[in-house]
Design a protein around this motif. Structure first.
Motif, mmCIF file in Angstrom:
data_model
loop_
_atom_site.group_PDB
_atom_site.id
_atom_site.type_symbol
_atom_site.label_atom_id
_atom_site.label_comp_id
_atom_site.label_asym_id
_atom_site.label_seq_id
_atom_site.Cartn_x
_atom_site.Cartn_y
_atom_site.Cartn_z
ATOM 1 N N VAL A 1 37.324 27.403 43.646
ATOM 2 C CA VAL A 1 38.475 28.309 43.624
ATOM 3 C C VAL A 1 39.642 27.532 43.033
ATOM 4 O O VAL A 1 40.098 26.543 43.617
ATOM 5 N N ALA A 2 40.135 27.962 41.881
ATOM 6 C CA ALA A 2 41.190 27.233 41.179
ATOM 7 C C ALA A 2 42.519 27.966 41.315
ATOM 8 O O ALA A 2 42.602 29.187 41.129
ATOM 9 N N LEU B 1 39.726 23.970 44.657
ATOM 10 C CA LEU B 1 39.049 23.872 45.943
ATOM 11 C C LEU B 1 37.555 24.095 45.746
ATOM 12 O O LEU B 1 37.143 25.045 45.076
ATOM 13 N N THR B 2 36.728 23.204 46.289
ATOM 14 C CA THR B 2 35.273 23.364 46.220
ATOM 15 C C THR B 2 34.734 23.588 47.623
ATOM 16 O O THR B 2 35.196 22.974 48.584
ATOM 17 N N ILE B 3 33.730 24.463 47.713
ATOM 18 C CA ILE B 3 33.142 24.828 49.008
ATOM 19 C C ILE B 3 31.627 24.763 48.876
ATOM 20 O O ILE B 3 31.044 25.403 47.988
ATOM 21 N N ALA C 1 32.237 31.181 39.331
ATOM 22 C CA ALA C 1 32.596 29.892 39.909
ATOM 23 C C ALA C 1 32.839 30.011 41.409
ATOM 24 O O ALA C 1 32.435 29.146 42.193
ATOM 25 N N ILE C 2 33.477 31.107 41.817
ATOM 26 C CA ILE C 2 33.757 31.299 43.239
ATOM 27 C C ILE C 2 32.466 31.469 44.033
ATOM 28 O O ILE C 2 32.312 30.914 45.122
ATOM 29 N N LYS D 1 38.980 36.260 48.217
ATOM 30 C CA LYS D 1 38.495 35.783 46.921
ATOM 31 C C LYS D 1 36.998 36.033 46.764
ATOM 32 O O LYS D 1 36.519 36.450 45.698
ATOM 33 N N VAL D 2 36.244 35.755 47.811
ATOM 34 C CA VAL D 2 34.792 35.948 47.768
ATOM 35 C C VAL D 2 34.468 37.427 47.589
ATOM 36 O O VAL D 2 33.591 37.801 46.788
ATOM 37 N N ASN D 3 35.162 38.286 48.316
ATOM 38 C CA ASN D 3 34.919 39.724 48.187
ATOM 39 C C ASN D 3 35.268 40.227 46.785
ATOM 40 O O ASN D 3 34.550 41.055 46.201
ATOM 41 N N GLU D 4 36.386 39.719 46.237
ATOM 42 C CA GLU D 4 36.774 40.146 44.897
ATOM 43 C C GLU D 4 35.766 39.665 43.852
ATOM 44 O O GLU D 4 35.425 40.398 42.916
#
Length: 397
Positions: free
Chosen positions: A252-253, A259-261, A347-348, A384-387
């Motif tokens: 997530v940029a 941010l990396t998960i 990417a997300i 963000k994940v939902n989008e």
């Protein structure tokens, strides 16, 4: 704290600074005292025994061979130096190993703000005493096994002392790296493998430690300094390879943060993309500095603030209410951001370009289980994940 590359010797110097920090000194005291007692006792015992041997030899040798004393004493001092400062150094580490593991844990907590998931400092120390000493005995056996050929080579002019120094450097790198790595469950063979992958860094650290061992007075500080330095080296150079490393990683940029998960472990890390801490990883930046960056994000970029809050909450245990109010003159209107494109959405969710609807649904399910606010996650990241899921599924209609 880690804005530029650091050499192995640099990490040892950093260890010297770290052991003087508030809250750390008490974890240094016991290993340091043990080191002083063992080294002093070893030197005293060695000299006492040798003096008795010399007196016995003088009583039996002819007077004209008295000059041998001037040859034997320097040779004895050299052998005592090798024996005490290496063999007894290993013994000191063996005895102090449980305390060194605790010191490494506290140094890592100070550097990252993220505690190792373990309970009860001294109760755990007693519980782990047996397994820790057994692991130290394995290291000691490993060191002694390799010492035999290098001791024979020690008498080869020029090459021998150099090889012995390199042997010592490697053993010290292994010895002290074991404490922070062992705290995360890495076994002895895995520790050696990781150090071999970074030979220049590992030998540089070990060589600096070996050099410090040769300096009177400073050598008594070697143990806690090297444990602290090896922990700093673990945090910056090696820790990112610990845990799950698979293809399913989200990114997530924002303006300030990448941010990396990890989908499997749920662990977050990332990189700082802008501002005074540019180029640092999140894990290798102290909590206080990240909170300073968060203050800047509050004033200039709300999305970066949300991403950084998510990391600090998840990885550092910070808790946030509403962002602090700022004077109107300090507020910068957030820039208009377009919606997610497919590349950012992939990417997300951590997906390849050819991922189908089933893969999108599976990735979304994995992540939302980790990041949903009801499970201790983040509203921002869940949105963000939902989008991302919506964008990718819509593109396949």
């Amino acid at each position: 704290m880690f804005s530029h590359p650091i050499s192995g010797a640099g990490y040892l110097l950093q260890g010297l600074r770290l052991i003087t920090r508030p809250g750390i000194k008490r974890f240094v005291a016991v290993p340091l005292l043990l080191n002083l007692l063992i080294f002093s006792a070893a030197i005293y015992a060695g000299i006492s025994q040798f003096e008795g041997l010399m007196q016995l030899m003088e009583s039996r040798l002819p007077i004209w061979l008295g000059w041998l004393e001037w040859l034997i004493w320097p040779l004895f001092v050299l052998l005592l130096f090798v024996f005490v400062f290496y063999t007894f150094g290993l013994l000191a580490n063996l005895i102090a190993a449980p305390f060194n593991g605790l010191l490494a844990e506290k140094i890592e907590l100070m550097l990252t703000g993220r505690p190792i998931e373990q309970e009860g400092d001294y109760a755990r120390l007693l519980a782990e005493l047996g397994p820790t000493l057994l692991d130290e005995l394995r290291k000691l056996a490993y060191a002694l096994l390799w010492a035999v050929p290098f001791l024979f080579l020690l008498f080869v002019p020029l090459v021998g002392p150099l090889l012995w120094f390199l042997y010592t450097a490697w053993m010290l790198a292994v010895e002290y790296s074991d404490y922070p790595m062992g705290n995360h469950g890495l076994r002895f063979a895995e520790i050696r493998r990781r150090l071999r992958e970074r030979r220049t860094l590992s030998f540089g650290f070990g060589a600096a430690a070996a050099g410090m061992a040769m300096v009177p007075v400073l050598n008594f500080l070697l143990m806690p300094v090297a444990v602290a330095g090896a922990t700093a080296m673990w945090v910056r150079e090696f820790r990112s390879s610990n845990g799950y490393q698979g293809p399913h990683q989200s990114r997530v940029a924002t303006h300030y943060i990448l941010l990396t998960i990890d989908h499997l472990s749920g662990r977050m890390d990332g990189e700082i993309l802008a501002g005074p801490l540019t180029g640092r990883t999140l894990d290798a930046t102290e909590t206080g500095e990240l909170l300073g960056l968060l203050d800047l994000c509050y004033r200039t970029d709300a999305e970066s603030a949300e991403a950084l809050e998510a990391y600090l909450t998840h990885e550092r245990g910070q808790r946030f209410q509403e962002p602090p109010p700022r004077p109107d003159t300090e507020r910068t209107p957030p820039p208009d951001r377009p919606g997610l494109d497919e590349n950012e959405a992939r990417a997300i969710l951590g997906l390849a370009p050819d991922a189908g609807a089933d893969a999108i649904q599976a990735a979304h399910r994995r992540l939302i289980q980790r990041l949903h606010p009801d499970r201790g996650g983040s509203d921002y990241l869940a949105a963000k994940v939902n989008e991302a899921k919506r964008v990718l599924l819509a593109s396949r209609v």
